[in-house]
Design a protein around this motif. Structure first.
Motif, PDB file in Angstrom:
ATOM      1  N   GLY A  20      -1.778  -5.665   2.535  1.00 20.55           N
ATOM      2  CA  GLY A  20      -1.542  -4.546   3.445  1.00 20.55           C
ATOM      3  C   GLY A  20      -2.798  -4.386   4.284  1.00 20.55           C
ATOM      4  O   GLY A  20      -3.758  -5.132   4.112  1.00 20.55           O
TER       5      GLY A  20
ATOM      6  N   THR B  92       5.765  -7.145  13.666  1.00 20.08           N
ATOM      7  CA  THR B  92       5.621  -6.941  12.213  1.00 20.08           C
ATOM      8  C   THR B  92       6.848  -7.466  11.467  1.00 20.08           C
ATOM      9  O   THR B  92       6.729  -8.309  10.568  1.00 20.08           O
TER      10      THR B  92
ATOM     11  N   LYS C 254      15.863  -6.231  12.316  1.00 21.18           N
ATOM     12  CA  LYS C 254      16.432  -6.437  10.974  1.00 21.18           C
ATOM     13  C   LYS C 254      17.642  -7.386  11.018  1.00 21.18           C
ATOM     14  O   LYS C 254      17.897  -8.098  10.041  1.00 21.18           O
TER      15      LYS C 254
ATOM     16  N   ARG D  33       0.716  -9.169  11.544  1.00 21.14           N
ATOM     17  CA  ARG D  33       0.984  -9.506  12.952  1.00 21.14           C
ATOM     18  C   ARG D  33      -0.033 -10.497  13.511  1.00 21.14           C
ATOM     19  O   ARG D  33       0.182 -11.054  14.581  1.00 21.14           O
TER      20      ARG D  33
ATOM     21  N   GLY E  77       6.817  -3.828   6.904  1.00 18.12           N
ATOM     22  CA  GLY E  77       7.668  -3.608   8.067  1.00 18.12           C
ATOM     23  C   GLY E  77       7.693  -2.145   8.429  1.00 18.12           C
ATOM     24  O   GLY E  77       7.181  -1.285   7.695  1.00 18.12           O
TER      25      GLY E  77
ATOM     26  N   GLU F 272       7.154   6.356   3.170  1.00 21.76           N
ATOM     27  CA  GLU F 272       6.404   6.788   4.363  1.00 21.76           C
ATOM     28  C   GLU F 272       7.103   6.321   5.652  1.00 21.76           C
ATOM     29  O   GLU F 272       6.606   6.525   6.758  1.00 21.76           O
TER      30      GLU F 272
ATOM     31  N   THR G 132       0.810  -1.223   0.000  1.00 25.42           N
ATOM     32  CA  THR G 132       0.000   0.000   0.000  1.00 25.42           C
ATOM     33  C   THR G 132       0.844   1.275   0.000  1.00 25.42           C
ATOM     34  O   THR G 132       0.294   2.377  -0.032  1.00 25.42           O
TER      35      THR G 132
ATOM     36  N   TYR H 166      14.719  -1.672  16.404  1.00 22.68           N
ATOM     37  CA  TYR H 166      14.544  -1.777  14.941  1.00 22.68           C
ATOM     38  C   TYR H 166      15.730  -2.541  14.347  1.00 22.68           C
ATOM     39  O   TYR H 166      15.545  -3.466  13.541  1.00 22.68           O
TER      40      TYR H 166
ATOM     41  N   PHE I 151      -5.007  -7.653   5.163  1.00 26.43           N
ATOM     42  CA  PHE I 151      -4.825  -8.270   6.476  1.00 26.43           C
ATOM     43  C   PHE I 151      -3.586  -7.694   7.158  1.00 26.43           C
ATOM     44  O   PHE I 151      -2.752  -7.044   6.525  1.00 26.43           O
ATOM     45  N   ASP I 152      -3.516  -7.980   8.466  1.00 32.02           N
ATOM     46  CA  ASP I 152      -2.411  -7.503   9.295  1.00 32.02           C
ATOM     47  C   ASP I 152      -1.437  -8.666   9.482  1.00 32.02           C
ATOM     48  O   ASP I 152      -1.824  -9.703  10.040  1.00 32.02           O
TER      49      ASP I 152
ATOM     50  N   GLY J 154      19.714   0.963   2.269  1.00 37.31           N
ATOM     51  CA  GLY J 154      19.974   2.084   3.173  1.00 37.31           C
ATOM     52  C   GLY J 154      18.801   3.050   3.105  1.00 37.31           C
ATOM     53  O   GLY J 154      17.678   2.657   2.743  1.00 37.31           O
ATOM     54  N   ALA J 155      19.078   4.321   3.422  1.00 31.77           N
ATOM     55  CA  ALA J 155      17.986   5.298   3.571  1.00 31.77           C
ATOM     56  C   ALA J 155      17.215   5.518   2.271  1.00 31.77           C
ATOM     57  O   ALA J 155      17.805   5.845   1.240  1.00 31.77           O
ATOM     58  N   ALA J 156      15.920   5.358   2.338  1.00 33.39           N
ATOM     59  CA  ALA J 156      15.045   5.538   1.172  1.00 33.39           C
ATOM     60  C   ALA J 156      13.856   6.388   1.587  1.00 33.39           C
ATOM     61  O   ALA J 156      13.295   6.186   2.671  1.00 33.39           O
TER      62      ALA J 156
ATOM     63  N   PHE K 207       8.168   0.855  -0.793  1.00 37.51           N
ATOM     64  CA  PHE K 207       8.802  -0.180  -1.621  1.00 37.51           C
ATOM     65  C   PHE K 207       7.762  -1.140  -2.195  1.00 37.51           C
ATOM     66  O   PHE K 207       7.835  -1.514  -3.363  1.00 37.51           O
TER      67      PHE K 207
ATOM     68  N   GLY L 283      15.426  -6.723   4.144  1.00 40.76           N
ATOM     69  CA  GLY L 283      16.164  -6.426   5.373  1.00 40.76           C
ATOM     70  C   GLY L 283      16.479  -4.944   5.409  1.00 40.76           C
ATOM     71  O   GLY L 283      15.644  -4.110   5.029  1.00 40.76           O
ATOM     72  N   SER L 284      17.675  -4.608   5.836  1.00 39.84           N
ATOM     73  CA  SER L 284      18.067  -3.189   5.920  1.00 39.84           C
ATOM     74  C   SER L 284      19.542  -3.107   6.263  1.00 39.84           C
ATOM     75  O   SER L 284      20.107  -4.026   6.876  1.00 39.84           O
TER      76      SER L 284
HETATM   77  P1  NDP Z   1       6.342   2.447   4.117  1.00 36.85           P
HETATM   78  O1  NDP Z   1       5.896   2.940   5.453  1.00 36.85           O
HETATM   79  O2  NDP Z   1       6.287   3.380   2.971  1.00 36.85           O
HETATM   80  O3  NDP Z   1       5.528   1.111   3.741  1.00 36.85           O
HETATM   81  C1  NDP Z   1       5.387   0.096   4.689  1.00 36.85           C
HETATM   82  C2  NDP Z   1       4.387  -0.929   4.197  1.00 36.85           C
HETATM   83  O4  NDP Z   1       4.296  -1.982   5.184  1.00 36.85           O
HETATM   84  C3  NDP Z   1       3.001  -0.373   4.003  1.00 36.85           C
HETATM   85  O5  NDP Z   1       2.446  -0.883   2.813  1.00 36.85           O
HETATM   86  C4  NDP Z   1       2.230  -0.901   5.196  1.00 36.85           C
HETATM   87  O6  NDP Z   1       0.881  -1.156   4.834  1.00 36.85           O
HETATM   88  C5  NDP Z   1       2.942  -2.240   5.447  1.00 36.85           C
HETATM   89  N1  NDP Z   1       2.732  -2.687   6.816  1.00 36.85           N
HETATM   90  C6  NDP Z   1       3.198  -2.137   7.961  1.00 36.85           C
HETATM   91  N2  NDP Z   1       2.738  -2.790   9.029  1.00 36.85           N
HETATM   92  C7  NDP Z   1       1.954  -3.796   8.550  1.00 36.85           C
HETATM   93  C8  NDP Z   1       1.188  -4.825   9.152  1.00 36.85           C
HETATM   94  N3  NDP Z   1       1.121  -4.958  10.496  1.00 36.85           N
HETATM   95  N4  NDP Z   1       0.493  -5.684   8.370  1.00 36.85           N
HETATM   96  C9  NDP Z   1       0.555  -5.551   7.027  1.00 36.85           C
HETATM   97  N5  NDP Z   1       1.258  -4.615   6.389  1.00 36.85           N
HETATM   98  C10 NDP Z   1       1.949  -3.740   7.141  1.00 36.85           C
HETATM   99  O7  NDP Z   1       7.833   1.918   4.352  1.00 36.85           O
HETATM  100  P2  NDP Z   1       8.942   1.332   3.343  1.00 36.85           P
HETATM  101  O8  NDP Z   1       8.359   1.053   2.024  1.00 36.85           O
HETATM  102  O9  NDP Z   1      10.114   2.225   3.437  1.00 36.85           O
HETATM  103  O10 NDP Z   1       9.327  -0.013   4.113  1.00 36.85           O
HETATM  104  C11 NDP Z   1       9.164  -1.288   3.539  1.00 36.85           C
HETATM  105  C12 NDP Z   1      10.183  -2.219   4.164  1.00 36.85           C
HETATM  106  O11 NDP Z   1      11.490  -1.746   3.875  1.00 36.85           O
HETATM  107  C13 NDP Z   1      10.115  -2.318   5.684  1.00 36.85           C
HETATM  108  O12 NDP Z   1      10.353  -3.670   6.054  1.00 36.85           O
HETATM  109  C14 NDP Z   1      11.270  -1.427   6.151  1.00 36.85           C
HETATM  110  O13 NDP Z   1      11.742  -1.824   7.420  1.00 36.85           O
HETATM  111  C15 NDP Z   1      12.269  -1.682   5.065  1.00 36.85           C
HETATM  112  N6  NDP Z   1      13.312  -0.687   4.858  1.00 36.85           N
HETATM  113  C16 NDP Z   1      13.002   0.635   4.663  1.00 36.85           C
HETATM  114  C17 NDP Z   1      14.035   1.541   4.422  1.00 36.85           C
HETATM  115  C18 NDP Z   1      13.772   2.995   4.252  1.00 36.85           C
HETATM  116  O14 NDP Z   1      14.700   3.796   4.468  1.00 36.85           O
HETATM  117  N7  NDP Z   1      12.567   3.420   3.845  1.00 36.85           N
HETATM  118  C19 NDP Z   1      15.428   1.093   4.306  1.00 36.85           C
HETATM  119  C20 NDP Z   1      15.618  -0.315   4.527  1.00 36.85           C
HETATM  120  C21 NDP Z   1      14.605  -1.155   4.767  1.00 36.85           C
HETATM  121  P3  NDP Z   1      -0.412  -0.813   5.727  1.00 36.85           P
HETATM  122  O15 NDP Z   1      -0.053   0.348   6.594  1.00 36.85           O
HETATM  123  O16 NDP Z   1      -1.480  -0.561   4.722  1.00 36.85           O
HETATM  124  O17 NDP Z   1      -0.635  -2.071   6.485  1.00 36.85           O
END
Ligand code: NDP
Ligand code: 8X3
Length: 252
Positions: free
Chosen positions: A33, A111, A157, A62, A89, A189, A11, A153, A59-60, A184-186, A14, A139-140
């Motif tokens: 999501g 999560t 990871k 968790r 995540g 949201e 949603t 956090y 769905f969630d 790394g940093a992206a 990434f 991962g990260s």
């Molecule tokens: P966003 O916050 O943009 O997206 C996170 C996504 O995870 C959303 O679609 C959200 O969907 C979903 N999500 C979170 N919690 C739940 C849950 N309990 N059940 C189902 N879905 C869930 O973050 P990113 O795209 O940046 O992050 C994606 C992954 O990349 C994560 O694992 C993050 O740790 C990792 N990461 C991010 C980095 C960064 O700098 N951005 C760097 C390295 C790794 P919804 O809220 O609709 O459930």
């Protein structure tokens, strides 16, 4: 030949970019999501633009019963998942450990670690039965190096790193590829979630350098699925050029 890709956390960030990348290359998708409206919008967008099928599942990760119900609902060819992208995540909070918020810790562990495990446990048997598949865990750099106040956090990871290695060992005899992509940093949201909606704090993370975009990460995730059957990328760290390590970013 189109593949079927299941992406958690599609949603935003990434996950949504990964969905778009696989869709534009003609693949069918299961997108998941917690935000139904965003899943529906993305499914509409992608089926409107490309000649593909998209199944949204809200769905969630968790909640084990929700994950079980979602996977059990898959019928016919929707069970033939070629690629599972464990992407859902989050980071919540940035505090020294003695001031940590336990609810934040539980959200991250539930999560990033348990959600990824639930998905892997329920989807991998479908792959084992077909003797093919590819699991990609997001991962990260935070799973390689610990940075100040990253404590839980980073721990979640590091767990993804270990679980990815263990999953690869356990599934090697079943012809299943297991890959970790560690960015790394992206700018997504991610920081808005970490700082609980504080736009100023979230925005300041990306000031003074060019972070990765969600599209950069999606391109790499797609790439690792395009290699011949006998070739697997086990592990790939992907950084902004301006970020040398978890804690060292050159800002101007
Ligand atoms: P966003 O916050 O943009 O997206 C996170 C996504 O995870 C959303 O679609 C959200 O969907 C979903 N999500 C979170 N919690 C739940 C849950 N309990 N059940 C189902 N879905 C869930 O973050 P990113 O795209 O940046 O992050 C994606 C992954 O990349 C994560 O694992 C993050 O740790 C990792 N990461 C991010 C980095 C960064 O700098 N951005 C760097 C390295 C790794 P919804 O809220 O609709 O459930
Ligand atoms: C997100 C990257 O370095 O902000 O995993 O923790 S970092």
């Amino acid at each position: 030949m189109p593949k079927l890709i299941l992406i958690t956390g599609a949603t935003a960030g990434f996950g949504r970019a990964i969905a778009r990348k696989f869709a534009e290359n003609g693949n069918n998708l299961i997108i998941t999501g917690r935000r139904q409206d965003r899943l529906d919008d993305l499914a509409r967008e992608l089926t409107g633009k490309y000649n593909i099928e998209v199944l949204p599942l809200c769905f969630d990760v968790r909640k084990l019963p929700e994950v079980e119900t979602a996977i059990a609902s898959l019928a016919g060819s929707w069970r033939d998942i070629d690629v599972l992208v464990n992407n859902a995540g989050l980071a919540v909070g940035l505090n020294p450990v003695h001031e940590g918020v336990i609810d934040d810790w539980e959200r991250m562990i539930d999560t990033n670690v348990k959600g990824l495990l639930y998905m892997t446990r329920l989807v991998s048997p479908l792959m084992v039965a077909r003797k093919q598949g590819h699991i990609i865990n997001i991962g990260s750099i935070a799973g390689r190096e610990v940075y100040p106040m990253g404590n839980v956090y980073c721990g979640s990871k590091f767990a993804v790193d270990a679980i990815t290695k263990g999953t690869r060992i356990d599934l090697v005899a079943h012809n299943i590829k297991v890959t970790q992509i560690a960015p790394g940093a992206a700018e997504t949201e991610f920081s808005m979630v970490r700082f609980k909606g504080d736009e100023t704090r979230a925005g300041s993370v990306y000031k003074g350098f060019t972070p990765l975009s969600a599209g950069d990460v999606a391109d790499v995730v797609f790439y690792v699925t395009t290699l011949p059957g006998h070739v697997n990328i086990n592990d790939l760290v992907l950084m902004p050029t301006a970020q040398a390590s978890a804690a060292i970013t050159h800002k101007v």
